[in-house]
Design an enzyme around this catalytic site. Structure first.
Site, PDB file in Angstrom:
ATOM      1  N   CYS A   3       0.835  -1.208   0.000  1.00 26.55           N
ATOM      2  CA  CYS A   3       0.000   0.000   0.000  1.00 26.55           C
ATOM      3  C   CYS A   3       0.868   1.255   0.000  1.00 26.55           C
ATOM      4  CB  CYS A   3      -0.925  -0.005   1.212  1.00 26.55           C
ATOM      5  SG  CYS A   3      -1.817   1.548   1.424  1.00 26.55           S
ATOM      6  N   CYS A  39       0.172   3.233   3.507  1.00 25.03           N
ATOM      7  CA  CYS A  39       0.589   2.771   4.838  1.00 25.03           C
ATOM      8  C   CYS A  39       1.538   1.576   4.807  1.00 25.03           C
ATOM      9  CB  CYS A  39      -0.646   2.416   5.668  1.00 25.03           C
ATOM     10  SG  CYS A  39      -1.348   0.802   5.258  1.00 25.03           S
ATOM     11  N   CYS A  80      -6.609  -1.621   0.498  1.00 26.76           N
ATOM     12  CA  CYS A  80      -5.675  -1.930   1.576  1.00 26.76           C
ATOM     13  C   CYS A  80      -6.481  -2.197   2.841  1.00 26.76           C
ATOM     14  CB  CYS A  80      -4.723  -0.767   1.798  1.00 26.76           C
ATOM     15  SG  CYS A  80      -3.744  -0.956   3.301  1.00 26.76           S
ATOM     16  N   CYS A 135      -5.413   0.374   6.013  1.00 21.48           N
ATOM     17  CA  CYS A 135      -5.746   1.801   6.163  1.00 21.48           C
ATOM     18  C   CYS A 135      -6.996   2.211   5.400  1.00 21.48           C
ATOM     19  CB  CYS A 135      -4.575   2.676   5.739  1.00 21.48           C
ATOM     20  SG  CYS A 135      -4.333   2.745   3.950  1.00 21.48           S
ATOM     21  N   ASP A 176      22.260  -1.751 -15.510  1.00 21.36           N
ATOM     22  CA  ASP A 176      21.990  -2.956 -14.727  1.00 21.36           C
ATOM     23  C   ASP A 176      20.930  -3.776 -15.458  1.00 21.36           C
ATOM     24  OD1 ASP A 176      21.316  -4.854 -12.853  1.00 21.36           O
ATOM     25  OD2 ASP A 176      20.561  -3.434 -11.366  1.00 21.36           O
TER      26      ASP A 176
HETATM   27 ZN   LIG Z   1      -2.831   1.137   3.460  1.00 20.55          ZN
END
Ligand SMILES: [Zn+2]
Lengths: 243, 418
Positions: free
Chosen positions: B207, B210, B223, B226, B344
């Site tokens: 997320c 959060c 999510c 949160c 890379d």
């Molecule tokens: Zn979240």
């Protein structure tokens, strides 16, 4: 899942998968299957418990915030520690390497405890970021040829008495401590700053992990033609950089 | 074009310092062209910006500006939006993909009597260009990993967009299926959400708000930690139709292939609507777009048809694999690792080359051996070749799909021109 399968655990692909870390998983899987082994691959997301019964655990790299989140979640989960007590094999790369130590610096610049599986601690380097191809000569006890890879990190990792350097750098930064060491290991736990990913560039390391997991000293041969061609090219490229 | 120092069009209304800068830029560009150093647009813009750092702002003042940014699809979408907006007035655009401030300045300086400025912007420069150009609309398509040894992580980019665009007066047209883009746009005042799809999800499991683990049932995402979740979209791509906010579907008929371009067309239709262009008109105009800077172009080479496809990062490769001809269509892969590509090559392991099983594959480019190991591990049959001519000579019948990363793609374009 068959009892006889090699249990390969990829720890937190949602957080620790930045520089092609999936490659290490794919290479172990491929090389084990080429030897006729059955492989059970277990991808463990960071909202799931770490199984204690794995044979090989792989932890990849991650940027600062995912690294902190991974560290927090792994500390709250006794799974990996128990697996190591049971003799499991672990390879941690970059952020995964730092998390296995006593502490590292998180995205807020704070010292954050790690898992203490390796006697190392990491700080943030003051100088330029270590970015580029790297060559290193592995600890002779490991019976491995030259390590080739690519590194990209600001972190500096200091080794305590309880570990040995994985290798001595001939080109590149490695642990960043200025003493030429790269990575750390003890018994069955390995940490390194090499990605590339390391196992694709160094199939001998993949085989070492498989041998340790099976507790055998040798594996049936595998076709290494393309690995060897790539290794030769990268080693030559690093030793004679293009103008 | 001769080096005509006389500025034309709206630049005639520019402040004196800006006029001089435009002129100096044009002279520099013409010198660069004469010297055979490409189109000269970037060097011209650099000279002009040095003389007048406010030039971009002055040039944008008389335009309705649309900015387009994303990891993938920004050049094509810029082109689609430019075509669609021509229904409402003349358009100036950085069609050649020079998407940093100098290239953008140069492109705008060329716009004689344009009403719209449709501008592709590099992700890292979006906030700055948005401050300078006071755009009416900003299209945010997607964000995923790209050239990791050069740029910062994708979430940091989303965070920078979020902070930098917060006070913008622009209408933000944002992809609701991409959690990072949604995070970037969700603090803006005016957002038009577009369900444009997301094929590559590996950077969207954590997320952005959060750090919780994202749940993704079907098309939805949220999510659980949160409550950050997918907004209700106003526009949507459904099959091959754009569904507008009234729920009406409009068939997309593009010459450009692939689901990613259907997605780009959907976002473009939503942008065009901001300026009063009806989706049906917008989509009709988009149908005229053929290859964009050589991408998707089918050419004849060595007596065979070769289609040139650009894929610069894991999400781009994934989109490309969904549009190539079915096996046993031959596939050429070319990968370089110059600084423009990222030095890379570890990203090769984030690409699902397993999808090429069943295709005869030829690998070339500077990093063909990295590709060889990658394909060996993927269980794909391949041959290593030195040149496109070798690959074409050895390829079994069928249109050859040639997929390359940035500088390798430029090389392929030179190869087929002979
Ligand atoms: Zn979240």
């Amino acid at each position: 899942m068959s009892e006889s399968a090699l249990r390969l655990v990829w720890v937190y692909p949602d957080l620790l998968s930045t520089y092609g870390d999936r490659g290490n998983v794919l290479v172990v899987e491929r090389r084990a299957r080429q030897r006729g082994l059955e492989v059970a691959r277990i991808d463990v997301r960071s909202d799931q418990p770490i199984p204690t019964s794995g044979d090989i655990y792989l932890l990849g790299g991650g940027e600062d915030r995912p690294q902190r989140l991974a560290g927090e979640r792994l500390r709250a989960d006794p799974g990996l520690g128990r697996a190591v007590e049971n003799g499991a094999i672990v390879l941690g790369v970059c952020a995964g390497y730092q998390i296995m130590g006593h502490e590292f610096i998180d995205d807020m610049g704070q010292r954050t405890p790690g898992l203490g599986l390796l006697d190392v601690w990491s700080t943030r380097g003051e100088g330029a970021r270590n970015v580029g191809d790297i060559l290193a000569e592995p600890d002779p006890r490991l019976g491995l040829p030259t390590l080739t890879g690519f590194e990209n990190h600001q972190g500096v990792t200091h080794l305590g008495q309880g570990v040995s350097p994985l290798a001595r750098v001939t080109v590149g930064g490695g642990n960043g401590t200025g003493d030429g060491t790269e990575g750390a290991w003890r018994d069955t736990v390995f940490g390194t700053y090499l990605h590339g990913p390391i196992l694709a560039r160094n199939p001998g390391v993949a085989d070492l992990l498989i041998k340790l997991a099976l507790d055998v000293s040798a594996l049936p041969p595998a076709d290494n033609t393309w690995y060897e061609a790539l290794r030769a090219e990268r080693i030559a490229a690093v030793q004679q950089p293009a103008q | 074009m001769p080096a005509n120092p006389e500025p034309a069009g709206p630049s005639a209304t520019l402040p004196p310092r800006a006029k001089l800068a435009v002129t100096a830029g044009k002279v520099a560009a013409a010198v660069s062209r004469t010297a055979g150093r490409g189109s000269g647009s970037v060097i011209g813009g650099k000279v002009a910006l040095r003389l007048d750092p406010d030039l971009l702002r002055s040039l944008a003042e008389n335009l309705d500006v649309v900015l387009v940014s994303a990891t993938n699809g920004k050049t094509t979408t810029t082109r689609l939006i430019a075509e669609a907006l021509k229904a409402a007035g003349p358009v100036v655009s950085n069609a050649l993909g020079a998407n940093m401030p100098a290239g953008i300045t140069s492109a705008l300086a060329d716009g004689s009597d344009a009403r719209f400025g449709v501008i592709e912007v590099d992700e890292k420069y979006l906030v700055g260009v948005a401050k300078d150009t006071a755009p009416k609309a900003i299209a945010l398509l997607n964000l995923s990993r790209d050239q990791l040894d050069r740029s910062s992580e994708t979430r940091m980019l989303a965070e920078r967009w979020r902070e930098g665009l917060q006070g913008s007066e622009a209408v933000i047209i944002a992809n609701a299926d991409d959690p990072l883009v949604t995070w970037a746009a969700s603090s803006c005042r005016k957002v038009v959400w577009v369900a444009a799809g997301q094929a590559y999800r590996e950077d969207a499991w954590s997320c952005p708000s959060c750090g919780g683990v994202m749940q993704r049932p079907g098309e939805d995402w949220f999510c659980p930690s949160c409550g950050f979740r997918r907004p209700q979209p106003h526009w949507a791509l459904q099959g091959e139709h754009v569904v507008d906010p009234q729920g009406q579907g409009w068939l997309i008929q593009l010459q450009l292939p692939g689901r990613a371009n259907l997605s780009n067309a959907t976002s473009s239709a939503a942008v065009a609507a901001v300026f009063g262009v009806h989706p049906q008109i917008a989509l009709q105009r988009m149908q005229a777009v053929q290859a964009v800077a050589g991408r998707y172009e089918s050419v004849q080479f060595g007596g065979r048809e070769v289609r040139l496809l650009l894929a610069k990062n894991p999400a781009g490769w994934l989109e490309t694999f969904t549009l190539i001809d079915q096996p046993p269509a031959p596939v050429v892969l070319s990968v370089n690792a110059l600084s423009a590509d990222g030095t890379d090559t570890s990203w090769l392991w984030d690409v699902d080359y397993e999808r090429l099983v069943g295709h005869p594959v030829f690998v070339m480019g500077q990093r063909k051996l990295d590709l060889a190991v990658r394909l060996e591990v993927a269980g794909v049959h391949f041959q290593v070749v030195e040149t496109l001519a070798q690959a074409v000579a050895a390829a079994p019948p069928g249109r050859i799909e040639a997929i390359a990363n940035y500088t390798a793609f430029q090389q392929l374009r030179r190869d087929v021109r002979g």
